[in-house]
Design a protein around this motif. Structure first.
Motif, short mmCIF file in Angstrom:
data_model
loop_
_atom_site.label_atom_id
_atom_site.label_comp_id
_atom_site.label_asym_id
_atom_site.label_seq_id
_atom_site.Cartn_x
_atom_site.Cartn_y
_atom_site.Cartn_z
N UNK A 165 17.41 23.54 -40.21
CA UNK A 165 18.17 22.56 -41.47
C UNK A 165 17.02 22.26 -42.56
N UNK A 166 17.21 22.99 -43.72
CA UNK A 166 16.41 22.82 -44.78
C UNK A 166 16.25 21.70 -45.47
N UNK A 196 16.82 20.08 -48.18
CA UNK A 196 17.87 19.55 -48.90
C UNK A 196 19.02 19.48 -48.33
N UNK A 197 19.21 19.65 -47.13
CA UNK A 197 20.35 19.70 -46.34
C UNK A 197 20.79 18.24 -45.86
N UNK A 198 21.90 17.67 -45.96
CA UNK A 198 22.35 16.43 -45.33
C UNK A 198 23.56 16.57 -44.55
N UNK A 199 23.25 16.14 -43.04
CA UNK A 199 24.21 16.42 -42.35
C UNK A 199 24.90 14.99 -41.98
N UNK A 200 26.02 14.63 -42.03
CA UNK A 200 26.53 13.27 -41.64
C UNK A 200 27.58 13.86 -40.24
N UNK A 201 27.07 13.51 -38.95
CA UNK A 201 28.03 14.18 -38.08
C UNK A 201 27.06 14.51 -36.77
N UNK A 202 27.56 15.21 -35.78
CA UNK A 202 27.09 15.55 -34.64
C UNK A 202 26.39 16.92 -34.76
N UNK A 203 25.38 17.16 -34.30
CA UNK A 203 24.78 18.54 -34.09
C UNK A 203 24.37 18.74 -32.78
#
Lengths: 144, 104
Positions: A19-20, A22-29
């Motif tokens: 996950x680079x 500038x990536x934003x994840x809101x949630x489950x990985x």
């Protein structure tokens, strides 16, 4: 014993799962294999391999992995089957639960450490008592 | 840095945003918003609305796609949803169900 082999230098393992910055994840990985996070995750992370939170990585949530290496910022509880390594420059707030925990000089940590040994009987003898392992890891890490 | 690769075996449930290229070989459920090109590999599964500057789909997408530049649906890919993009190509062997809006 398989535990020992899961600890790679961050550059070694295949970094196909990335996950680079500038990536934003809101949630489950969740996932199989290793994961390297250089971006931001707000949520829980669960991988079957090694989770590496890189220097620019920010994770807010619970993490669960075979092994966890933190070089960046982590807020939340960590549960690892194997090793947890907090590298110099990392900031971690939360409780760590793993087989061994290495805390490098220069890392910032606020929380509890709970090392959970699942050693085979022949390693449970007093001579090989667990306390030696984390401290050896910490020294090795500290030299980098 | 090579942007972001959401590898095979990785499942993200939630919202993903990025300012650089994203390659999806795993699964994304929720929303995918990228200020850059998005590539869905053959193993990639996206159940999400996608916003990007361009999209190359070799995998499976269920959701609406809004792309600034171009959308390429490659042979063997699957897309169920509406597409809004200035340019769209659908290769022989691509499965597509939905509307195309090429106004821009």
């Amino acid at each position: 014993m398989s535990r020992g082999s899961t600890m790679h230098r961050s550059s070694s393992s295949d970094e196909a799962h990335l996950l680079g910055r500038t990536v934003k994840v809101r949630g489950r990985v969740t996932g199989d294999g290793d994961l390297r996070v250089e971006g931001t995750i707000e949520g829980d992370v669960r991988v079957s391999g090694e989770l590496t939170i890189g220097t620019s990585g920010v994770v807010t949530g619970q993490t669960n992995a075979q092994a966890v290496v933190v070089e960046g910022n982590l807020q939340g509880d960590v549960q690892a089957v194997g090793e947890i390594a907090i590298r110099a420059g990392a900031r971690v707030e939360g409780n760590l639960s793993g087989a061994t925990v290495a805390l490098d000089e220069g890392a910032s940590f606020d929380g509890r450490i709970d090392t959970d040994f699942e050693l085979p009987d022949d390693l449970m003898s007093p001579a090989g008592e667990g306390g030696a392992r984390p401290s050896r890891d910490a020294r090795r890490g500290g030299r980098r | 840095m090579a942007g972001t690769i959401i590898g095979q075996g990785i499942v993200i449930e939630g919202e993903v945003t990025s300012d650089e290229a994203v390659i999806v070989a795993g699964t994304v459920r929720g929303k995918l918003t990228v200020d850059g090109p998005v590539t869905i590999e053959a193993s990639g599964v996206v159940e999400a609305d996608i916003g990007a500057t361009s999209l190359s789909n070799g995998g499976s997408i269920t959701g609406n796609v809004v792309v600034g530049d171009r959308v390429d649906l490659l042979s063997g890919s699957r897309l169920v949803g509406d597409v809004k993009s200035a340019r769209v190509t659908i290769a022989d062997g691509a499965m597509f169900k939905g509307n195309v809006d090429m106004d821009s």
